[in-house]
Write an enzyme that holds these catalytic residues in place. Structure first.
Site, PDB file in Angstrom:
ATOM      1  CG  PHE A  88      -1.964   0.936   1.182  1.00  0.00           C
ATOM      2  CD1 PHE A  88      -3.118   0.671   0.718  1.00  0.00           C
ATOM      3  CD2 PHE A  88      -1.753   2.354   1.741  1.00  0.00           C
ATOM      4  CE1 PHE A  88      -4.177   1.780   0.744  1.00  0.00           C
ATOM      5  CE2 PHE A  88      -2.887   3.254   1.901  1.00  0.00           C
ATOM      6  CZ  PHE A  88      -4.000   2.788   1.317  1.00  0.00           C
TER       7      PHE A  88
ATOM      8  CG  ASP B 181      -1.127  -2.093   7.205  1.00  0.00           C
ATOM      9  OD1 ASP B 181      -2.126  -2.458   7.628  1.00  0.00           O
ATOM     10  OD2 ASP B 181      -0.711  -0.932   6.560  1.00  0.00           O
TER      11      ASP B 181
ATOM     12  CE1 TYR C 259     -10.019   4.229   6.401  1.00  0.00           C
ATOM     13  CE2 TYR C 259      -8.705   5.165   8.174  1.00  0.00           C
ATOM     14  CZ  TYR C 259      -8.766   4.826   6.762  1.00  0.00           C
ATOM     15  OH  TYR C 259      -7.635   5.131   6.124  1.00  0.00           O
ATOM     16  CE  LYS C 260      -8.460   0.885   4.691  1.00  0.00           C
ATOM     17  NZ  LYS C 260      -7.060   0.862   4.303  1.00  0.00           N
TER      18      LYS C 260
ATOM     19  NE  ARG D 259     -11.074  -2.291  -3.721  1.00  0.00           N
ATOM     20  CZ  ARG D 259     -10.514  -1.424  -2.921  1.00  0.00           C
ATOM     21  NH1 ARG D 259      -9.432  -1.888  -2.417  1.00  0.00           N
ATOM     22  NH2 ARG D 259     -10.837  -0.249  -2.572  1.00  0.00           N
TER      23      ARG D 259
HETATM   24  C1  LIG Z   1      -6.265   1.813   4.500  1.00  0.00           C
HETATM   25  C2  LIG Z   1      -4.947   1.609   4.573  1.00  0.00           C
HETATM   26  C3  LIG Z   1      -4.154   2.457   5.317  1.00  0.00           C
HETATM   27  C4  LIG Z   1      -4.683   3.827   5.465  1.00  0.00           C
HETATM   28  O1  LIG Z   1      -3.598   4.586   6.223  1.00  0.00           O
HETATM   29  P1  LIG Z   1      -4.214   6.185   7.023  1.00  0.00           P
HETATM   30  O2  LIG Z   1      -3.126   6.342   7.698  1.00  0.00           O
HETATM   31  O3  LIG Z   1      -5.354   5.438   7.712  1.00  0.00           O
HETATM   32  O4  LIG Z   1      -4.903   6.791   5.918  1.00  0.00           O
HETATM   33  C5  LIG Z   1      -2.710   2.031   5.612  1.00  0.00           C
HETATM   34  N1  LIG Z   1      -2.077   0.914   4.883  1.00  0.00           N
HETATM   35  C6  LIG Z   1      -2.993  -0.134   4.150  1.00  0.00           C
HETATM   36  C7  LIG Z   1      -2.497  -1.361   3.943  1.00  0.00           C
HETATM   37  C8  LIG Z   1      -4.461   0.255   4.109  1.00  0.00           C
HETATM   38  O5  LIG Z   1      -5.209  -0.393   3.604  1.00  0.00           O
END
Ligand SMILES: *Cc1c(COP(=O)(O)O)cnc(C)c1O
Length: 412
Positions: A126, A199, A224-225, A373
Site C-alpha cells: 500500500f 499491516d 475505519y475499514k 471489489r
Molecule cells: C487503508 C490503509 C491504510 C490507511 O492509512 P491511513 O493513515 O489511515 O490513511 C494504510 N495501509 C493499508 C494497507 C491500508 O489498507
C-alpha cells in the site's frame, strides 16, 4: 444452482445474525459492499458521540478527564479488539492513524538491531506503507534501505541477506485481495532471525488474524475499514510482549510517559504497549470507535471466520453462476485460505459497471484498469444481501445499461 432460498438458509444459520442489527440501517435501500473503505455505523454511535459532546465538552470540560474514561480508552479499546486479531490482553493500543502507527512501529522495530538495517517489503505494498519506510530510511541513515520483492518466491532469498533485519508486509493486498500465510511467513522470518511488521488494515474484522498464535512481532491496522470505527477513526497497533519494553518509542510523547501528570522534565517510558501513546487522544473519535468495539467484544472469532468464508464463497459462486456469461471473471484468489477481505472480479467495462451499480443500489469500488471489489464485512452484511447485489449486477450487465453515457465518468 444457488438460489435465494439457499441464501436465506445460510442466514438462518448465521451466528452473527443478531450482531447485524446492532448497526444502523442506512437511509437508502443499498447493499453496501465497500466495508473495506468505510465500515458500517454502529446504531448507537451518534448518540454516544453526542453524549460526550454535551456531558463531556459542554458541561464537564477539563473535569471530563477525571469523570470519564477518556485516558483509559486507548488501551480499553485494545482489550476489546484483542481476541479478533489473536492478540493477548494488553498488547493492543488504539491511537493516531495507520500511517503514524506504521512509522512508530517500523522505527521502533528498526532500532532493535541497527546492525541489520535493511527492511524487506513488497514492491506493491500500500502506498503509505512504502512511503513511511522510505522516509524512515532517509531520516535514520546508517545503511537503512528498502529491499522490494516483486513475487512471493523472492521472499526467502531476500530474508537470507546479511543486513536484513525486518520484514514489512500487508497481510492482505488491497487490490488483488491476496493473503499472505502469516503463520508460515512468521516461521520463515524467525528462522532467518528477522522481525515481522504486519499491516492488517484489509484483514482485521474480516478474515482470521492470529498475531500471538503465529508469533508476529508487530502489527498495525486501520480503525475505519472492516472494524467500523467511523471516518478517520483511530488506528491500532500491536507489539508482542517480548518487545514491549526493549526501547523508547520513536515518538516519546507525554501520554506514553511513566507518570503522565507528574510533568517530569525528562522522559521515562511507561511499561508495555502503552508507551506507544503519543499525545492527547481524540476523545470524540474514540467514542465512535468504542461503539464498534463494544460490538466486537461480543463477536466470537470462530463465528467471524465462518461468516466471512461463507459470504466470500457465496459471492464468488454467485458471480460466476449469474454473471460469468456476461464477462465477469474472478480475480481474487480462488482458494479461500489465500483470499483477503474482498472478492474482486474483472469486466471490460468495470468503471462504468461500478457507476451503474451505484445507481442500482449497490456500493462497490473500482480499481483501475478493470477490477471491481466487493468488500465482505461479516458483521454488517447477510447472504441475502449478496444475492441482491449479484442480481442487480446481472441486471446491469444483461441490459447493458452500463454502456449509457452517464456512466462513462467514473468517480473514486
Ligand atoms: C487503508 C490503509 C491504510 C490507511 O492509512 P491511513 O493513515 O489511515 O490513511 C494504510 N495501509 C493499508 C494497507 C491500508 O489498507
Amino acid at each position: 444452482m444457488i438460489d435465494l432460498a439457499h441464501c436465506r438458509t445460510l442466514d438462518a444459520r448465521d451466528p452473527l445474525r443478531a450482531v447485524r442489527d446492532r448497526f444502523a440501517r442506512p437511509a437508502e435501500d443499498t447493499v453496501y459492499l465497500d466495508g473495506n473503505s468505510i465500515g458500517a455505523m454502529p446504531a448507537d454511535a451518534a448518540s454516544r458521540v453526542e453524549r460526550v459532546m454535551l456531558e463531556g465538552w459542554r458541561d464537564a470540560r477539563r473535569r471530563g478527564w477525571n469523570r470519564f474514561d477518556w485516558l483509559e480508552k486507548p488501551w480499553r479499546m485494545g482489550e476489546g479488539l484483542a481476541h479478533i486479531v489473536g492478540a493477548g490482553q494488553g498488547d493492543v493500543l488504539f491511537c493516531d492513524n495507520t500511517t503514524i502507527n506504521l512509522y512508530k512501529i517500523l522505527g521502533y522495530a528498526w532500532q532493535l538491531d541497527r546492525s541489520r538495517p535493511v527492511i524487506v517489503t513488497e514492491a506493491h505494498n500500500f502506498p503509505t506503507d512504502t512511503y513511511v519506510a522510505e522516509g524512515l530510511a532517509r531520516l535514520v541513515g546508517g545503511g537503512a534501505a528498502l529491499l522490494r520483492i516483486h513475487e512471493p518466491r523472492e521472499l526467502d532469498g531476500a530474508l537470507s541477506r546479511r543486513k536484513v533485519g525486518l520484514l514489512y508486509l500487508s497481510h492482505v493486498d488491497y487490490r488483488s485481495s491476496r493473503r499472505w500465510n502469516m503463520a508460515k511467513i512468521n516461521e520463515l522470518a524467525r528462522a532467518r532471525g528477522v522481525l515481522t511488521v504486519w499491516d492488517c488494515s484489509h484483514a482485521a474484522g474480516a478474515i482470521p488474524v492470529d498475531l500471538a498464535g503465529t508469533g508476529a512481532d508487530f502489527a498495525v491496522g486501520c480503525g475505519y475499514k472492516y472494524l467500523c470505527g467511523g471516518p478517520g477513526a483511530p488506528a491500532w497497533l500491536y507489539v508482542h510482549p517480548r518487545h514491549q519494553d526493549r526501547a523508547w518509542p520513536v515518538i516519546a510523547g507525554w501520554m506514553g510517559h511513566a507518570d503522565v501528570f507528574a510533568f517530569a522534565p525528562t522522559y521515562e517510558p511507561l511499561r508495555g504497549v502503552r508507551r506507544q501513546q503519543t499525545g492527547t487522544p481524540s476523545i470524540l473519535a474514540n467514542e465512535a470507535m468504542s461503539a464498534a468495539i463494544d460490538i466486537w467484544r461480543d463477536v466470537k472469532r470462530e463465528d467471524l471466520a465462518w461468516k466471512h468464508r461463507s459470504l466470500s464463497e457465496l459471492t464468488t459462486a454467485l458471480l460466476e453462476q449469474e454473471c460469468g456469461k456476461f464477462g465477469v471473471r474472478i480475480t481474487s484468489p480462488r482458494d479461500y485460505d489465500e483470499q483477503g477481505g474482498h472478492v474482486g472480479f474483472s469486466h471490460p467495462g468495470a468503471g462504468s459497471v461500478c457507476e451503474a451499480l451505484l445507481e442500482h443500489g449497490v456500493v462497490s469500488s473500482f480499481r483501475k484498469p478493470d477490477v471491481i471489489r466487493f468488500g465482505i464485512s461479516p458483521v454488517a452484511i447477510s447472504h441475502e444481501d449478496v444475492w441482491v447485489a449479484v442480481s442487480r449486477l446481472r441486471h446491469v450487465l444483461e441490459t447493458e445499461i452500463w454502456r449509457e453515457p452517464r456512466f462513462a465518468k467514473v468517480s473514486v
